[in-house]
Design a protein around this motif. Structure first.
Motif, PDB file in Angstrom:
ATOM      1  N   MET A  85     -20.057  20.271 -30.780  1.00 37.78           N
ATOM      2  CA  MET A  85     -19.633  19.043 -30.517  1.00 37.78           C
ATOM      3  C   MET A  85     -20.268  18.014 -31.542  1.00 37.78           C
ATOM      4  O   MET A  85     -21.504  17.310 -31.108  1.00 37.78           O
ATOM      5  CB  MET A  85     -19.919  18.308 -29.244  1.00 37.78           C
ATOM      6  N   ALA A  87     -18.669  15.492 -32.785  1.00 35.45           N
ATOM      7  CA  ALA A  87     -17.814  14.039 -32.506  1.00 35.45           C
ATOM      8  C   ALA A  87     -18.723  13.123 -31.772  1.00 35.45           C
ATOM      9  O   ALA A  87     -19.479  13.463 -30.948  1.00 35.45           O
ATOM     10  CB  ALA A  87     -16.466  14.378 -31.983  1.00 35.45           C
ATOM     11  N   ASP A 118     -17.648  13.060 -20.107  1.00 32.47           N
ATOM     12  CA  ASP A 118     -18.622  13.602 -21.100  1.00 32.47           C
ATOM     13  C   ASP A 118     -18.134  15.101 -21.263  1.00 32.47           C
ATOM     14  O   ASP A 118     -17.728  15.782 -20.448  1.00 32.47           O
ATOM     15  CB  ASP A 118     -20.056  13.661 -20.485  1.00 32.47           C
ATOM     16  N   LEU A 120     -18.913  17.712 -23.000  1.00 38.29           N
ATOM     17  CA  LEU A 120     -19.714  18.667 -23.056  1.00 38.29           C
ATOM     18  C   LEU A 120     -19.934  19.281 -21.304  1.00 38.29           C
ATOM     19  O   LEU A 120     -19.935  20.256 -21.160  1.00 38.29           O
ATOM     20  CB  LEU A 120     -20.982  18.807 -23.805  1.00 38.29           C
ATOM     21  N   LYS A 153     -27.057  18.252 -20.490  1.00 43.21           N
ATOM     22  CA  LYS A 153     -25.873  18.701 -20.905  1.00 43.21           C
ATOM     23  C   LYS A 153     -25.732  20.118 -21.069  1.00 43.21           C
ATOM     24  O   LYS A 153     -24.790  20.936 -21.491  1.00 43.21           O
ATOM     25  CB  LYS A 153     -25.411  18.246 -22.405  1.00 43.21           C
TER      26      LYS A 153
HETATM   27  O1  C5P Z   1     -24.656  11.278 -24.650  1.00 43.52           O
HETATM   28  P1  C5P Z   1     -24.291  11.414 -26.381  1.00 43.52           P
HETATM   29  O2  C5P Z   1     -23.238  10.607 -26.618  1.00 43.52           O
HETATM   30  O3  C5P Z   1     -25.448  10.642 -27.196  1.00 43.52           O
HETATM   31  O4  C5P Z   1     -24.435  12.908 -26.505  1.00 43.52           O
HETATM   32  C1  C5P Z   1     -24.183  13.355 -27.668  1.00 43.52           C
HETATM   33  C2  C5P Z   1     -23.403  14.539 -27.715  1.00 43.52           C
HETATM   34  O5  C5P Z   1     -22.699  14.717 -26.612  1.00 43.52           O
HETATM   35  C3  C5P Z   1     -22.818  14.949 -28.766  1.00 43.52           C
HETATM   36  O6  C5P Z   1     -22.829  16.362 -29.170  1.00 43.52           O
HETATM   37  C4  C5P Z   1     -21.169  14.518 -28.534  1.00 43.52           C
HETATM   38  O7  C5P Z   1     -20.328  14.929 -29.129  1.00 43.52           O
HETATM   39  C5  C5P Z   1     -21.305  14.943 -27.011  1.00 43.52           C
HETATM   40  N1  C5P Z   1     -20.450  14.181 -26.183  1.00 43.52           N
HETATM   41  C6  C5P Z   1     -19.416  14.692 -25.439  1.00 43.52           C
HETATM   42  N2  C5P Z   1     -18.929  13.691 -24.579  1.00 43.52           N
HETATM   43  C7  C5P Z   1     -18.969  12.530 -24.485  1.00 43.52           C
HETATM   44  C8  C5P Z   1     -19.945  11.700 -25.429  1.00 43.52           C
HETATM   45  C9  C5P Z   1     -20.866  12.622 -26.322  1.00 43.52           C
HETATM   46  O8  C5P Z   1     -19.539  15.928 -25.317  1.00 43.52           O
HETATM   47  N3  C5P Z   1     -18.012  11.634 -23.878  1.00 43.52           N
END
Ligand code: C5P
Length: 216
Positions: A85, A87, A118, A120, A153
Protein backbone atom coordinates in the motif's frame (compact mmCIF):
# COMPACT_ATOMS: atom_id res chain seq x y z
CA UNK A 1 4.86 -13.67 -6.95
CA UNK A 2 1.57 -11.93 -7.61
CA UNK A 3 1.69 -8.42 -6.17
CA UNK A 4 -1.07 -5.90 -5.63
CA UNK A 5 0.38 -2.40 -5.37
CA UNK A 6 -1.51 0.84 -4.73
CA UNK A 7 -0.17 4.25 -5.69
CA UNK A 8 -0.99 7.93 -5.80
CA UNK A 9 -3.48 10.06 -3.94
CA UNK A 10 -7.21 9.61 -3.79
CA UNK A 11 -9.67 12.38 -4.61
CA UNK A 12 -12.70 13.00 -2.47
CA UNK A 13 -15.15 14.98 -4.53
CA UNK A 14 -17.43 17.74 -3.27
CA UNK A 15 -18.99 18.09 -6.71
CA UNK A 16 -17.92 17.03 -10.25
CA UNK A 17 -15.13 19.66 -10.38
CA UNK A 18 -13.99 20.16 -6.76
CA UNK A 19 -12.23 17.69 -4.50
CA UNK A 20 -10.04 17.19 -1.43
CA UNK A 21 -6.74 15.43 -2.11
CA UNK A 22 -3.03 15.47 -1.21
CA UNK A 23 0.42 15.95 -2.75
CA UNK A 24 1.15 12.32 -3.63
CA UNK A 25 2.51 11.99 -7.19
CA UNK A 26 2.31 8.18 -7.31
CA UNK A 27 6.04 7.93 -8.13
CA UNK A 28 6.91 5.61 -5.23
CA UNK A 29 4.17 3.10 -6.02
CA UNK A 30 4.89 3.15 -9.76
CA UNK A 31 8.58 2.57 -8.95
CA UNK A 32 7.75 -0.50 -6.84
CA UNK A 33 5.57 -1.78 -9.71
CA UNK A 34 8.39 -1.21 -12.22
CA UNK A 35 10.95 -2.93 -9.96
CA UNK A 36 8.64 -5.91 -9.48
CA UNK A 37 7.97 -6.51 -13.19
CA UNK A 38 11.71 -6.21 -13.88
CA UNK A 39 12.11 -9.23 -11.59
CA UNK A 40 9.38 -11.16 -13.38
CA UNK A 41 6.58 -10.73 -10.83
CA UNK A 42 2.95 -10.28 -11.87
CA UNK A 43 1.82 -6.81 -10.85
CA UNK A 44 -1.62 -5.27 -10.53
CA UNK A 45 -1.35 -1.56 -9.83
CA UNK A 46 -4.35 0.25 -8.35
CA UNK A 47 -3.67 3.90 -9.14
CA UNK A 48 -5.36 7.04 -7.88
CA UNK A 49 -5.42 10.05 -10.24
CA UNK A 50 -1.79 10.53 -11.36
CA UNK A 51 -0.09 11.64 -14.58
CA UNK A 52 2.45 8.80 -14.81
CA UNK A 53 2.76 6.30 -17.67
CA UNK A 54 1.95 2.67 -16.83
CA UNK A 55 5.14 0.56 -16.62
CA UNK A 56 5.22 -2.13 -19.32
CA UNK A 57 3.56 -5.41 -18.36
CA UNK A 58 1.78 -3.88 -15.37
CA UNK A 59 -1.99 -4.41 -15.20
CA UNK A 60 -3.37 -1.03 -14.10
CA UNK A 61 -6.72 -0.31 -12.47
CA UNK A 62 -7.57 3.38 -12.13
CA UNK A 63 -9.61 4.62 -9.19
CA UNK A 64 -10.60 8.04 -7.86
CA UNK A 65 -11.73 7.92 -4.24
CA UNK A 66 -10.66 5.98 -1.15
CA UNK A 67 -13.90 3.97 -1.34
CA UNK A 68 -13.13 3.08 -4.99
CA UNK A 69 -9.61 2.02 -3.96
CA UNK A 70 -10.96 -0.12 -1.12
CA UNK A 71 -13.42 -1.81 -3.52
CA UNK A 72 -10.62 -2.54 -6.03
CA UNK A 73 -8.28 -3.92 -3.34
CA UNK A 74 -11.07 -6.06 -1.87
CA UNK A 75 -11.85 -7.49 -5.34
CA UNK A 76 -8.23 -8.16 -6.30
CA UNK A 77 -6.61 -9.25 -3.03
CA UNK A 78 -7.79 -12.90 -3.13
CA UNK A 79 -5.52 -13.52 -6.15
CA UNK A 80 -2.34 -12.01 -4.62
CA UNK A 81 0.65 -13.09 -2.53
CA UNK A 82 1.28 -9.58 -1.21
CA UNK A 83 -0.31 -6.16 -0.86
CA UNK A 84 1.97 -3.11 -1.00
CA UNK A 85 0.00 0.00 0.00
CA UNK A 86 1.98 2.97 -1.32
CA UNK A 87 -1.12 5.08 -1.91
CA UNK A 88 -1.69 8.23 0.11
CA UNK A 89 -5.32 7.50 0.84
CA UNK A 90 -7.30 10.59 1.86
CA UNK A 91 -8.29 10.30 5.51
CA UNK A 92 -11.63 12.06 5.11
CA UNK A 93 -14.29 12.60 2.48
CA UNK A 94 -17.05 15.21 2.31
CA UNK A 95 -20.23 13.91 3.93
CA UNK A 96 -22.25 14.86 0.91
CA UNK A 97 -21.35 15.00 -2.77
CA UNK A 98 -23.29 17.03 -5.31
CA UNK A 99 -23.89 15.48 -8.75
CA UNK A 100 -23.90 18.94 -10.29
CA UNK A 101 -21.39 21.77 -9.95
CA UNK A 102 -22.19 23.82 -6.88
CA UNK A 103 -22.80 27.48 -7.62
CA UNK A 104 -20.40 29.92 -5.99
CA UNK A 105 -23.20 31.05 -3.73
CA UNK A 106 -24.16 27.48 -2.77
CA UNK A 107 -20.73 26.42 -1.46
CA UNK A 108 -21.05 26.10 2.30
CA UNK A 109 -18.62 28.01 4.47
CA UNK A 110 -17.92 24.80 6.40
CA UNK A 111 -17.60 21.39 4.73
CA UNK A 112 -18.74 18.43 6.85
CA UNK A 113 -16.31 15.52 6.58
CA UNK A 114 -16.47 11.86 7.51
CA UNK A 115 -13.54 9.45 7.92
CA UNK A 116 -12.58 7.06 5.13
CA UNK A 117 -12.03 3.41 6.06
CA UNK A 118 -8.43 2.32 6.57
CA UNK A 119 -7.84 -0.02 3.63
CA UNK A 120 -5.08 -2.06 5.32
CA UNK A 121 -7.10 -2.54 8.50
CA UNK A 122 -10.23 -3.43 6.54
CA UNK A 123 -8.30 -6.10 4.60
CA UNK A 124 -6.62 -7.58 7.70
CA UNK A 125 -9.28 -10.31 8.19
CA UNK A 126 -8.55 -11.48 4.59
CA UNK A 127 -4.75 -11.41 5.03
CA UNK A 128 -4.22 -15.10 5.82
CA UNK A 129 -0.61 -15.82 4.85
CA UNK A 130 -0.34 -12.85 2.49
CA UNK A 131 2.42 -10.28 3.04
CA UNK A 132 1.20 -6.76 3.85
CA UNK A 133 3.51 -3.77 3.34
CA UNK A 134 2.63 -0.19 4.27
CA UNK A 135 4.23 3.22 4.04
CA UNK A 136 4.43 5.90 6.70
CA UNK A 137 5.06 9.42 5.41
CA UNK A 138 5.65 11.49 8.51
CA UNK A 139 6.49 15.05 9.41
CA UNK A 140 7.28 14.43 13.10
CA UNK A 141 9.19 11.45 14.49
CA UNK A 142 9.04 9.03 11.51
CA UNK A 143 10.25 5.91 13.33
CA UNK A 144 7.97 6.20 16.36
CA UNK A 145 4.91 6.84 14.18
CA UNK A 146 5.88 4.05 11.77
CA UNK A 147 6.35 1.62 14.66
CA UNK A 148 2.87 2.44 15.92
CA UNK A 149 1.35 1.91 12.44
CA UNK A 150 3.29 -1.36 11.91
CA UNK A 151 1.52 -2.77 14.95
CA UNK A 152 -1.90 -1.16 14.62
CA UNK A 153 -2.25 -2.12 10.92
CA UNK A 154 -0.86 -5.67 11.42
CA UNK A 155 1.89 -5.17 8.81
CA UNK A 156 4.88 -7.35 7.94
CA UNK A 157 6.92 -4.34 6.78
CA UNK A 158 6.47 -0.59 7.00
CA UNK A 159 8.58 1.81 4.97
CA UNK A 160 9.01 5.04 6.94
CA UNK A 161 10.08 8.34 5.48
CA UNK A 162 10.34 11.95 6.60
CA UNK A 163 8.34 13.99 4.09
CA UNK A 164 9.71 17.33 5.31
CA UNK A 165 13.09 16.70 3.59
CA UNK A 166 13.42 18.31 0.14
CA UNK A 167 15.08 15.16 -1.31
CA UNK A 168 12.55 12.67 0.07
CA UNK A 169 8.83 12.02 0.02
CA UNK A 170 6.36 13.81 -2.20
CA UNK A 171 6.91 14.58 -5.90
CA UNK A 172 10.73 14.08 -6.03
CA UNK A 173 12.46 11.07 -7.65
CA UNK A 174 14.56 10.19 -4.59
CA UNK A 175 13.60 8.97 -1.15
CA UNK A 176 15.21 8.31 2.23
CA UNK A 177 13.50 5.46 4.03
CA UNK A 178 13.82 3.07 6.95
CA UNK A 179 12.40 -0.47 6.91
CA UNK A 180 10.66 -1.59 10.09
CA UNK A 181 9.40 -5.11 10.69
CA UNK A 182 7.93 -6.80 13.78
CA UNK A 183 11.04 -8.95 14.31
CA UNK A 184 14.19 -7.13 13.11
CA UNK A 185 15.88 -3.89 14.17
CA UNK A 186 15.03 -0.87 11.94
CA UNK A 187 17.11 -0.77 8.73
CA UNK A 188 17.89 2.72 7.37
CA UNK A 189 18.58 2.76 3.62
CA UNK A 190 20.79 5.42 2.00
CA UNK A 191 19.25 8.25 -0.05
CA UNK A 192 18.50 6.73 -3.46
CA UNK A 193 16.09 6.77 -6.37
CA UNK A 194 12.52 5.60 -5.78
CA UNK A 195 13.23 2.85 -8.35
CA UNK A 196 16.13 1.55 -6.23
CA UNK A 197 13.94 1.71 -3.12
CA UNK A 198 11.34 -0.24 -5.09
CA UNK A 199 14.04 -2.83 -5.86
CA UNK A 200 14.93 -3.04 -2.14
CA UNK A 201 11.26 -3.62 -1.29
CA UNK A 202 11.08 -6.36 -3.95
CA UNK A 203 14.29 -7.94 -2.48
CA UNK A 204 12.65 -7.92 0.94
CA UNK A 205 9.44 -9.49 -0.44
CA UNK A 206 11.38 -12.22 -2.25
CA UNK A 207 13.41 -13.07 0.87
CA UNK A 208 10.29 -13.14 2.98
CA UNK A 209 8.50 -15.37 0.46
CA UNK A 210 11.48 -17.77 0.40
CA UNK A 211 11.52 -17.92 4.21
CA UNK A 212 7.76 -18.51 4.50
CA UNK A 213 6.26 -19.49 1.14
CA UNK A 214 2.57 -18.76 0.91
CA UNK A 215 0.15 -20.97 -0.90
CA UNK A 216 -2.13 -18.43 -2.56
O1 C5P B 1 -2.25 6.06 8.79
P1 C5P B 1 -1.45 6.46 7.61
O2 C5P B 1 -2.27 7.02 6.51
O3 C5P B 1 -0.27 7.32 7.88
O4 C5P B 1 -0.82 5.05 7.18
C1 C5P B 1 -0.11 4.91 6.03
C2 C5P B 1 -0.30 3.52 5.44
O5 C5P B 1 -1.66 3.09 5.56
C3 C5P B 1 -0.01 3.52 3.96
O6 C5P B 1 0.51 2.26 3.60
C4 C5P B 1 -1.38 3.79 3.34
O7 C5P B 1 -1.45 3.33 2.02
C5 C5P B 1 -2.27 2.99 4.28
N1 C5P B 1 -3.64 3.56 4.40
C6 C5P B 1 -4.74 2.76 4.16
N2 C5P B 1 -6.01 3.28 4.26
C7 C5P B 1 -6.19 4.56 4.64
C8 C5P B 1 -5.07 5.39 4.93
C9 C5P B 1 -3.82 4.85 4.80
O8 C5P B 1 -4.57 1.58 3.83
N3 C5P B 1 -7.43 5.05 4.73
Amino acid sequence: MKLLITAGPTREHLDPVRFLSNRSSGKMGFAVAQAAVERGHTVTLVAGPVTLPTPEQVFRVDVVSALDMLAAVRRLLPYQHALVMCAAVADWRPKSQSDTKLKKTEVPIEVALEPNPDILKTMLPLKEDRIFVGFAAETGDPLAEAQRKLTSKGLDLIVANDVTRPDAGFEVDTNLVTFLTPSEPPRALPLQSKLDIGRAIVDWLEQRERAAPNIT
